[in-house]
Design an enzyme around this catalytic site. Structure first.
Site, short mmCIF file in Angstrom:
data_model
loop_
_atom_site.label_atom_id
_atom_site.label_comp_id
_atom_site.label_asym_id
_atom_site.label_seq_id
_atom_site.Cartn_x
_atom_site.Cartn_y
_atom_site.Cartn_z
NE ARG A 107 -3.50 -2.84 0.32
CZ ARG A 107 -3.81 -3.56 1.16
NH1 ARG A 107 -3.30 -3.77 2.50
NH2 ARG A 107 -5.08 -4.38 1.10
CG ASP A 133 -2.90 -6.04 -1.50
OD1 ASP A 133 -4.13 -5.85 -1.82
OD2 ASP A 133 -2.87 -6.45 -0.54
CG HIS A 175 -6.14 -8.40 -1.43
ND1 HIS A 175 -6.28 -7.12 -0.99
CD2 HIS A 175 -6.87 -8.98 -0.52
CE1 HIS A 175 -7.26 -6.86 -0.22
NE2 HIS A 175 -7.65 -8.20 0.35
CG ASP A 189 -6.46 -11.55 2.41
OD1 ASP A 189 -5.79 -12.00 1.61
OD2 ASP A 189 -6.73 -10.49 2.77
CD GLU A 190 -10.02 -8.10 3.37
OE1 GLU A 190 -10.30 -7.76 4.35
OE2 GLU A 190 -9.10 -7.68 2.71
CD1 TRP A 202 -7.32 -12.96 8.10
CD2 TRP A 202 -8.31 -10.95 8.57
NE1 TRP A 202 -8.43 -12.55 7.21
CE2 TRP A 202 -8.99 -11.32 7.45
CE3 TRP A 202 -8.60 -9.57 9.30
CZ2 TRP A 202 -10.09 -10.60 6.91
CZ3 TRP A 202 -9.65 -9.02 8.74
CH2 TRP A 202 -10.19 -9.37 7.41
CE1 TYR A 243 -4.70 -8.01 11.56
CE2 TYR A 243 -6.05 -6.57 10.08
CZ TYR A 243 -5.33 -7.76 10.55
OH TYR A 243 -5.53 -8.69 9.50
CG ASP A 295 -4.20 -1.29 10.30
OD1 ASP A 295 -4.00 -2.31 11.06
OD2 ASP A 295 -5.19 -1.30 9.77
CD1 TRP A 353 -3.37 -4.96 8.44
CD2 TRP A 353 -2.81 -5.35 6.48
NE1 TRP A 353 -3.38 -6.19 8.09
CE2 TRP A 353 -3.02 -6.67 7.02
CE3 TRP A 353 -2.08 -5.51 5.04
CZ2 TRP A 353 -3.06 -7.82 6.56
CZ3 TRP A 353 -1.84 -6.53 4.62
CH2 TRP A 353 -2.41 -7.94 5.15
CB THR A 354 1.44 0.76 5.03
OG1 THR A 354 1.30 -0.05 3.71
CG2 THR A 354 2.00 -0.06 6.17
CD GLU A 355 -4.84 -0.66 3.83
OE1 GLU A 355 -4.06 -0.55 4.94
OE2 GLU A 355 -5.71 -1.54 3.56
#
Length: 549
Positions: free
Chosen positions: A156, A185, A256, A319-320, A386, A411, A413, A462-464
């Site tokens: 990210r 990602d 992703h 995931d997702e 997670w 988490y 973030d 996580w680095t958004e």
């Protein structure tokens, strides 16, 4: 050591020398401890040479052969109780002896020696003429878990190589031994793959980024990107190995994957155009097509990954993964029917099972996020749990290894306090104490045969909303210090009041000497905040009220 002695050696609330993480036992010795001044000598037995190099740099010790001062001796004893990561450190008037069950144990013992020497031992170079006055003590120690990790998302927001090396130094100082590197990602592909140059030629760059959470009205119009060359990654792996840290790479599939599809559009499902590298946050609808050509592509990618990373585990995400494109894809529906997969969840499991077999044939093990449970867990696969404890409980009960990292606890973030001062506040409030009181083994597994499958824990960043090193420091520390103690120390050695006192008395000073821009206990410095710019409304973050569900 008797139970009575162990109590006096360091029961909760009495941890000697303010060590973080807390050791199994800390037994003060008689008299004064050694003084490591100019001329102190380091003797390194076979198998300890790497630790010796680092100790000489930390403390300015002379190489073996000199006979001018106090001696620090490093040795390996495979019979030492506690396994290869265990160590025993003895400091007395004669000097210091560190004995490890293996080279890793010697290294962790050296980290304890560094803490005993005081915060100044964390400067990047030993100060001229410095004397290190140590207490007389015996420390006996071994880790609770074999996987003590930190996941760093470099997709990210890209973190240059020097920043990753710095994180490895910080991890080593806290006896963490797994760096889970999230390399791909929707928003960026960060690993050079020679066979497919457009993965970094196109996939490593995006034209702009959302400023704040995905509901923020603002954009950062600067292009963003970067990637690690193969040699960069080999350097990172070697640097980590010197510090007895394993780097576990993550290559996301089948979701992703928009950055990969942007580079090679045929990887995606027909009829959905040629997307660029995603500029927003969240979950992209673009997922991999279930074709033989896509399988061969990722086999070739992973073949190059295995050349770089010797880690036993390879993380494939999983995931997702939105299923909408598969539901309307004739190719996907034909694959589901031909393979007898039942539905789109079964199709996702088909992807995971394929790469589980492929990795197993090459002597590696697949690990993925707990969505890989959907449609049936792949044989031999391990799970990063997670979404809570449930996935980990199910996986461990079925005989699969688990790394516990539930977002409700670890988490990083997520915001650290309520109120508007937290920069771009996201998620639940997860304080330093919340992380410290996290227990990786849930009651449903405690004392059961399946408990042995909980191989460890990690914190995830996580680095958004983390756009640089200083912001990463703020989100990570001091909470990663707490996670380090959760992962290393025996449950009976953990005490929140004692930990908080150790942080205040000594460990924040160590972080200061290391140059870590951590969140102060009283709240962020003014320059660490991220207020909404003047003239704009809305919010940059997305806080969630209440306790985690």
């Amino acid at each position: 050591m008797t139970a009575e002695n162990a109590e006096t050696a360091g029961a909760p609330g009495t941890t000697g020398a303010d060590l973080v993480p807390a050791p199994l036992t800390y037994t003060p010795g008689p008299g004064a401890g050694p003084v490591l001044g100019p001329g102190a000598v380091l003797d390194a037995a076979p198998g300890t040479e790497g630790t010796a190099r680092l100790l000489r740099a930390f403390l300015g010790l002379e190489p073996s052969g000199a006979d001018r001062g106090t001696r620090v001796r490093l040795t390996v004893d495979p019979e030492l109780a506690g396994g290869p990561e265990a160590y025993r450190l003895t400091a007395d008037g004669d000097g210091v002896l560190i004995t490890g069950g293996g080279p890793a144990g010697v290294f962790w013992g050296a980290q304890t020696l560094r803490q005993l020497a005081g915060p100044e031992a964390y400067r990047h170079a030993p100060l001229t003429g410095r004397e290190w006055r140590l207490p007389a003590v015996t420390v006996e120690d071994a880790p609770r878990f074999t996987w003590r990790g930190f996941m760093l998302d470099v997709s990210r927001h890209f973190l240059p190589k020097a920043g990753v090396l710095r994180q490895l130094d910080l991890m080593a100082a806290h006896k963490l031994n797994v760096l889970h590197l999230h390399l791909t990602d929707d928003q960026g592909w960060r690993i050079q793959i020679d066979r497919y140059p457009e993965l970094t030629g196109t996939g490593a760059w995006r034209p702009r980024s959302r400023y704040g959470h995905r509901h923020s009205p603002l954009w950062d119009e600067r292009p963003h990107g970067g990637f690690y060359t193969r040699e960069d990654l080999r350097e990172i792996v070697a640097y980590a190995a010197e510090r007895h840290i394993t780097v576990v790479p993550e290559i996301e599939l089948p979701g992703h994957s928009q950055a990969a599809i942007a580079a090679y559009p045929w990887l995606g499902n027909e009829g959905h155009g040629s997307p660029g590298v995603w500029t927003d946050w969240g979950i992209s609808p673009h997922v991999l097509a279930p074709t033989d050509e896509v399988l061969r592509f990722y086999e070739n990618v992973l073949a190059e990954v295995l050349e770089i990373f010797p880690s036993r585990f390879i993380h494939i995400g999983g995931d997702e993964c939105p299923k909408d494109q598969w539901r309307t894809s004739p190719v996907a529906q034909e694959r589901i029917a031909r393979e007898g997969l039942g539905d789109e969840d079964g199709l996702q499991s088909w992807f995971i099972r394929h790469f589980d077999r492929w990795l197993s044939e090459r002597g590696r093990r697949l690990i993925g996020w707990d969505e890989i449970l959907e449609g049936g867990l792949a044989p031999g696969a391990a799970v990063s749990s997670w979404r809570g404890y449930e996935g980990g409980i199910a996986a461990a009960s079925a005989g699969h290894d688990v790394v516990m990292c539930p977002e409700q606890f670890v988490y990083l973030d997520h915001r650290q306090a309520p109120g508007e001062d937290e920069p771009m506040p996201v998620g639940w409030v997860r304080t330093l104490r919340d992380v410290y009181e996290f227990e990786p083994v849930p009651p449903a597994l405690a004392g059961q045969e399946a408990e042995r499958h909980v191989i460890g824990t990690q914190a995830n960043l996580w680095t958004e909303l983390v756009d640089g090193e200083a912001r990463a420091d703020y989100q990570t520390y001091p909470r990663l210090c707490a996670l380090a103690e959760v992962a290393w120390s025996a449950p009976g050695r953990r005490s929140w009041p004692d930990f908080a006192q150790r942080m205040t008395r000594a460990h924040y000073a160590r972080l200061d000497a290391l140059g870590v821009a951590y969140r102060p206990p009283g709240g962020p410095h003014p320059w660490q905040r991220r207020p909404m710019p003047a003239g704009h409304s809305g919010q940059l973050g997305r806080p969630v009220d209440g306790e985690p569900g």
